[in-house]
Write an enzyme that holds these catalytic residues in place. Structure first.
Site, PDB file in Angstrom:
ATOM      1  N   SER A  95       0.845  -1.188   0.000  1.00  0.00           N
ATOM      2  CA  SER A  95       0.000   0.000   0.000  1.00  0.00           C
ATOM      3  C   SER A  95       0.883   1.241   0.000  1.00  0.00           C
ATOM      4  O   SER A  95       2.105   1.143   0.036  1.00  0.00           O
ATOM      5  CB  SER A  95      -0.894   0.008   1.238  1.00  0.00           C
ATOM      6  OG  SER A  95      -0.128   0.389   2.359  1.00  0.00           O
ATOM      7  N   LYS A  96       0.237   2.380  -0.030  1.00  0.00           N
ATOM      8  CA  LYS A  96       0.930   3.669  -0.039  1.00  0.00           C
ATOM      9  C   LYS A  96       2.010   3.774   1.044  1.00  0.00           C
ATOM     10  O   LYS A  96       3.033   4.434   0.854  1.00  0.00           O
ATOM     11  CB  LYS A  96      -0.090   4.800   0.175  1.00  0.00           C
ATOM     12  CG  LYS A  96      -0.545   5.500  -1.098  1.00  0.00           C
ATOM     13  CD  LYS A  96       0.478   6.422  -1.651  1.00  0.00           C
ATOM     14  CE  LYS A  96       0.449   7.016  -2.987  1.00  0.00           C
ATOM     15  NZ  LYS A  96       1.492   6.790  -3.910  1.00  0.00           N
ATOM     16  N   ARG A  97       1.740   3.121   2.155  1.00  0.00           N
ATOM     17  CA  ARG A  97       2.692   3.186   3.264  1.00  0.00           C
ATOM     18  C   ARG A  97       4.070   2.678   2.865  1.00  0.00           C
ATOM     19  O   ARG A  97       5.080   3.035   3.451  1.00  0.00           O
ATOM     20  CB  ARG A  97       2.210   2.333   4.447  1.00  0.00           C
ATOM     21  CG  ARG A  97       1.140   2.953   5.283  1.00  0.00           C
ATOM     22  CD  ARG A  97       0.733   1.991   6.397  1.00  0.00           C
ATOM     23  NE  ARG A  97       0.256   0.713   5.865  1.00  0.00           N
ATOM     24  CZ  ARG A  97       0.856  -0.447   6.053  1.00  0.00           C
ATOM     25  NH1 ARG A  97       1.960  -0.522   6.764  1.00  0.00           N
ATOM     26  NH2 ARG A  97       0.356  -1.553   5.533  1.00  0.00           N
TER      27      ARG A  97
END
Ligand code: GLU
Length: 439
Positions: free
Chosen positions: A211-213
């Site tokens: 994910s973006k993380r």
């Protein structure tokens, strides 16, 4: 062409092409190209609120950037179109009517609901995950057409895959749980199943779903960071598949030749930036200097360096001297700024680490070095070696200030190669600026 293999990538145009989508598209492409079949792009734009033409465009250009060309699609045409779900509504309605007539579905207002039979065994043999089966009992009646006339995903996907003659459905493993619901629709319409091959999930280094993380998730962010499309392709191909031992760096064509769906692993694949960096560097190294120059140049410009003050020959040769340094084109641009300008060197180095006494020695040495008969790396190096032996000084004590003075960096390619490429006059000018040569 092999008519029996038809695969599709079916993105929803509700965002840019992300890593997971690119991965799915790529594996479909590999299978089509390996078998000589056809690769189809289908736009699943039934979510009218979130779907846009702009996203459709970005997805397509992201695929083109990765080198994934398709044989049929909204722009390419083909005999199984239209290739946007929003243009296929008549088909969804036609088959929904048939299911209602046959008592396999019923209307509830404007919506059409599928009557899920109980006690039916739903089974398929996934090419990656093996035999999967479940009883229909846990599934409830499901919506086929919503009251606004739009089909649901699990319904439209079956109508499209069947009517488009899709032979292999290759998609992310998150769709395994949808497959039994789709089998029900195949059964109700009396259609044969395609072959299913689900692809392993992609995880971040912490083993959580990517994910973006974890950093950049859209394919274009990698382009903007200076990654080569060939490298991103190579890297994505290795997520869940291997081309064999000791074969980590390959071209699209090589991958297509070697690809086997049966060799895709079930184990979730970990997205490892270091691996991507390594692969990118290997691809960069393999480029001829002018192609590498095309990749690095935009980043030099972005840094405000005077690209146009130099010839293409000089710039390309700078990258030859730089050798394989820099894992991305952007990094290579940062490592080589001193070939284009002295200004950035001045900003990094002020010679305050050199004592007056040592400067005295340097002036004596550089004075002679700058006078060697032939300005060539090997000559400069031999001269320096002999001089340091004769004068009993350490080679690094006279070579390090040369490196700092002309590159402003502690680490650089062979400093005599750098000096040769900069030329005698430029080298003199830079050393003089730091007081290393007699005026
Ligand atoms: N539009 C669906 C998605 O993006 C397609 C899934 C499928 O390939 O069946 O997840």
């Amino acid at each position: 062409m092999n008519d029996s293999v038809r695969v599709r990538f079916a993105p929803s145009p509700t965002g840019a092409l992300h890593i997971g989508g690119g991965h799915t598209a790529l594996f479909n492409w590999l299978w089509a190209r390996h078998t000589g079949g056809r690769f189809i792009l289908r736009i699943e734009d039934t979510d009218r609120e979130r779907s846009t033409k702009e996203y459709e465009e970005t997805i397509m250009s992201g695929m083109r950037w990765l080198g994934l060309d398709w044989d049929e699609g909204p722009d390419a045409g083909g005999d199984h179109g239209p290739y946007r779900q929003s243009e296929r509504l008549h088909l969804y309605h036609e088959y929904a009517d048939r299911l209602v007539e046959e008592g396999k579905a019923y209307r509830e207002g404007e919506a059409v609901i599928f009557r899920t039979p109980q006690g039916v065994r739903l089974a398929f043999d996934d090419m990656v995950y093996g035999h999967i089966e479940m009883m229909s009992d846990t599934l409830k009646d499901t919506v086929l057409l919503k009251s606004d006339g739009m089909p649901t995903y699990n319904y439209a996907v079956v109508i499209d895959d069947h009517t488009m003659g899709i032979s292999h459905v290759i998609r992310g493993e998150d769709h395994i749980s949808n497959t039994p619901k789709q089998l029900l629709v195949y059964d109700a319409l009396g259609w044969e199943y395609p072959v299913f091959a689900h692809l392993p999930m992609i995880l971040g280094k912490d083993k959580k779903k990517l994910s973006k993380r974890h950093g950049a998730t859209s394919v274009y962010e990698y382009r903007d960071m200076g990654y080569m499309p060939d490298a991103v392709f190579n890297f994505l191909a290795l997520l869940g598949w291997s081309a064999g031992e000791n074969n980590e760096i390959f071209s699209r064509d090589e991958a297509a030749e070697l690809f086997e769906l049966t060799r895709v692993t079930r184990r979730a694949a970990v997205f490892d930036m270091e691996k991507l960096n390594f692969i990118n560097q290997e691809h960069l190294k393999r480029l001829d200097p002018y192609t590498r120059l095309d990749l690095v140049e935009p980043f030099w410009r972005e840094m405000g360096l005077p690209v146009d003050s130099h010839s293409r020959e000089y710039l390309a040769q700078s990258l030859v001297v730089l050798a394989g340094r820099g894992q991305t084109a952007k990094e290579a641009a940062g490592y080589s700024d001193y070939f284009l300008t002295f200004e950035t060197v001045k900003g990094r180095y002020d010679a305050s680490d050199v004592s007056e006494e040592h400067k005295e020695l340097l002036r004596r040495f550089y004075g002679e070095l700058l006078a060697v008969p032939e300005w060539k790396a090997s000559v400069l190096e031999d001269f320096t070696r002999e001089w340091s032996a004769r004068e009993s000084v350490k080679m690094k004590d006279i070579a390090m200030p040369l490196r700092m003075g002309i590159t402003g960096m502690k680490v650089s390619p062979g400093i005599f190669e750098v000096a040769e490429h900069l030329g005698r006059e430029e080298t003199r000018k830079r050393l003089a600026f730091f007081g290393f040569v007699n005026a």
